[in-house]
Design an enzyme around this catalytic site. Structure first.
Site, PDB file in Angstrom:
ATOM      1  N   THR A 200      33.323  54.004  51.435  1.00 57.12           N
ATOM      2  CA  THR A 200      33.436  54.880  52.600  1.00 57.12           C
ATOM      3  C   THR A 200      34.090  56.188  52.190  1.00 57.12           C
ATOM      4  O   THR A 200      35.091  56.180  51.470  1.00 57.12           O
ATOM      5  CB  THR A 200      34.241  54.222  53.733  1.00 57.12           C
ATOM      6  OG1 THR A 200      34.551  55.213  54.730  1.00 57.12           O
ATOM      7  CG2 THR A 200      35.533  53.608  53.234  1.00 57.12           C
TER       8      THR A 200
ATOM      9  N   ALA B 108      27.046  48.165  38.474  1.00 58.16           N
ATOM     10  CA  ALA B 108      28.080  47.312  37.889  1.00 58.16           C
ATOM     11  C   ALA B 108      27.915  45.862  38.313  1.00 58.16           C
ATOM     12  O   ALA B 108      28.070  44.937  37.501  1.00 58.16           O
ATOM     13  CB  ALA B 108      29.464  47.830  38.285  1.00 58.16           C
TER      14      ALA B 108
ATOM     15  N   ASP C 183      39.798  55.017  54.743  1.00 61.81           N
ATOM     16  CA  ASP C 183      40.592  54.535  55.874  1.00 61.81           C
ATOM     17  C   ASP C 183      40.791  53.020  55.860  1.00 61.81           C
ATOM     18  O   ASP C 183      41.078  52.420  56.901  1.00 61.81           O
ATOM     19  CB  ASP C 183      39.932  54.947  57.195  1.00 61.81           C
ATOM     20  CG  ASP C 183      38.524  54.384  57.349  1.00 61.81           C
ATOM     21  OD1 ASP C 183      37.958  53.901  56.345  1.00 61.81           O
ATOM     22  OD2 ASP C 183      37.988  54.434  58.467  1.00 61.81           O
TER      23      ASP C 183
ATOM     24  N   GLY D 275      35.287  62.682  59.594  1.00 61.20           N
ATOM     25  CA  GLY D 275      36.466  61.870  59.869  1.00 61.20           C
ATOM     26  C   GLY D 275      36.589  61.613  61.350  1.00 61.20           C
ATOM     27  O   GLY D 275      37.396  62.240  62.038  1.00 61.20           O
ATOM     28  N   ARG D 276      35.751  60.701  61.859  1.00 63.96           N
ATOM     29  CA  ARG D 276      35.761  60.416  63.295  1.00 63.96           C
ATOM     30  C   ARG D 276      37.067  59.752  63.711  1.00 63.96           C
ATOM     31  O   ARG D 276      37.634  60.064  64.744  1.00 63.96           O
ATOM     32  CB  ARG D 276      34.569  59.512  63.643  1.00 63.96           C
ATOM     33  CG  ARG D 276      34.386  59.282  65.145  1.00 63.96           C
ATOM     34  CD  ARG D 276      33.199  58.380  65.414  1.00 63.96           C
ATOM     35  NE  ARG D 276      33.375  57.077  64.789  1.00 63.96           N
ATOM     36  CZ  ARG D 276      32.429  56.443  64.104  1.00 63.96           C
ATOM     37  NH1 ARG D 276      31.241  56.997  63.944  1.00 63.96           N
ATOM     38  NH2 ARG D 276      32.665  55.257  63.574  1.00 63.96           N
TER      39      ARG D 276
ATOM     40  N   GLY E  55      44.783  75.469  50.906  1.00 68.11           N
ATOM     41  CA  GLY E  55      45.796  76.324  51.511  1.00 68.11           C
ATOM     42  C   GLY E  55      45.573  76.616  52.980  1.00 68.11           C
ATOM     43  O   GLY E  55      45.921  77.701  53.466  1.00 68.11           O
TER      44      GLY E  55
ATOM     45  N   GLY F  68      27.635  53.639  56.760  1.00 68.70           N
ATOM     46  CA  GLY F  68      27.368  54.959  56.189  1.00 68.70           C
ATOM     47  C   GLY F  68      27.324  54.917  54.670  1.00 68.70           C
ATOM     48  O   GLY F  68      28.044  54.147  54.040  1.00 68.70           O
TER      49      GLY F  68
END
Length: 326
Positions: A130, A26, A134, A175-176, A190, A15
């Site tokens: 990513t 860079a 994670d 966020g699988r 909040g 992804g």
């Protein structure tokens, strides 16, 4: 004796994430500064298999640091999963004399890089690109800051209409398998409840919380849920409507809006710093590591650790969510 790296390739796999272009820039400019030839591999490992590899100059990466996505494109490549496909990829790199690789992506991309490097004589350096944040061994991944700020901006706007109509909004973020975007955006906006894949959802507790708030006439509620959490927002909305029928509920799925857009200053800095150190790694003769940041220091972590381990969400964060949402 470690072979001296003279020609390096850079690619994006899996992804896309905001800041990939800054990292590519860079890598290219650091490599050229050190007298290396730098090649861009189009569409990730697919470009290696199909020999879609282009030489890059300093001007090739001009005016891209502020752009989302990736100028090299990205893809997933089934052929690269096979030994035959990896052999073709290796032959194409050898033909151009490329003897070092920088791979931007997540744990799946790192797994491919580790396998390839173990089979052949080409060192691979990973850059954690990513939005999910994670990957174990780094406190930052390229793209997370932009993605979570995009989510925060959207959720803030949704709260306005939730307040105007006294509604419960269930907002699904990406966020699988990881709940960092949900966790950070939920705390920052909040949200009354945050549901993530890493922690088993106590649906009875969520329902009880909503019923208590309904009794207190607190009718504006936000629930932020990661897409991989037990059916996502749609399933959660269905359950809530069955248990609390009087609560007006709406679902909003943010989707791929979180992947796009101009990267934040933070992501541009992280990507630039990591890209620079990836080239330094190759020059120093490092193999099979990825560049991470821990306590604001550059950290070199073996690729197999990124593949085997997942970033863990601490209980402290969940206590913060529980206490601040009451």
């Amino acid at each position: 004796m470690t072979k001296k790296v003279t020609k390096i390739g850079v690619l994006c796999s899996g992804g896309d994430s905001p800041g990939m272009n800054a990292a590519i820039r860079a890598v290219v400019r650091t490599g050229i500064y050190h007298g290396l030839e730098v090649y861009g591999v189009m569409r990730g490992y697919s470009g290696m298999v199909e020999d879609d590899i282009v030489k890059m100059e300093s001007r090739s990466v001009a005016n891209i640091i502020q752009r989302g996505g990736t100028i090299l494109k990205t893809a997933r490549c089934k052929e690269f999963y096979t030994p035959e496909g990896r052999q073709i990829a290796y032959n194409n790199l050898k033909k151009k004399g490329i003897n070092g690789l920088v791979v931007l992506g997540g744990d799946g991309s790192f797994k491919g890089a580790q396998t390839f490097s173990n089979e052949f004589d080409i060192p691979c350096i990973g850059l954690p690109g990513t939005i999910d944040k994670d990957i174990a061994g780094t406190e930052f991944t390229i793209g997370f800051d932009t993605a979570v700020n995009t989510a925060v901006e959207a959720i803030d706007k949704i709260r306005d209409t939730a307040d105007a109509h006294d509604r419960l909004f269930i907002i699904e973020v990406m966020g699988r398998d990881a709940g960092y975007i949900a966790l950070h955006s939920g705390i920052a906006t909040g949200a009354e409840n945050i549901l993530i894949p890493e922690k088993k959802t106590d649906i009875d507790r969520v329902i009880k919380s909503l019923q208590e708030k309904e009794k207190r006439k607190k009718l504006v509620n936000l629930i932020v849920v990661a897409e991989g959490e037990d059916g996502g927002a749609d399933q959660l909305a269905k359950t809530i409507k069955e248990k609390v029928p009087g609560l007006e509920t709406r679902v909003c799925i943010l989707g791929h809006i979180q992947r796009g857009g101009s990267p934040t200053c933070m992501d541009r800095l992280i990507a630039s710093r990591m890209g620079y150190h990836a080239v330094e790694c190759l020059i120093e003769g490092r193999h099979n590591v990825f560049v991470g940041i821990v306590n604001n220091r550059i950290n070199y972590i073996p690729l197999n650790e990124a593949v085997k381990k997942k970033q863990r969400i601490s209980d402290e964060w969940m206590d913060i969510v529980r206490i601040l949402s009451t």
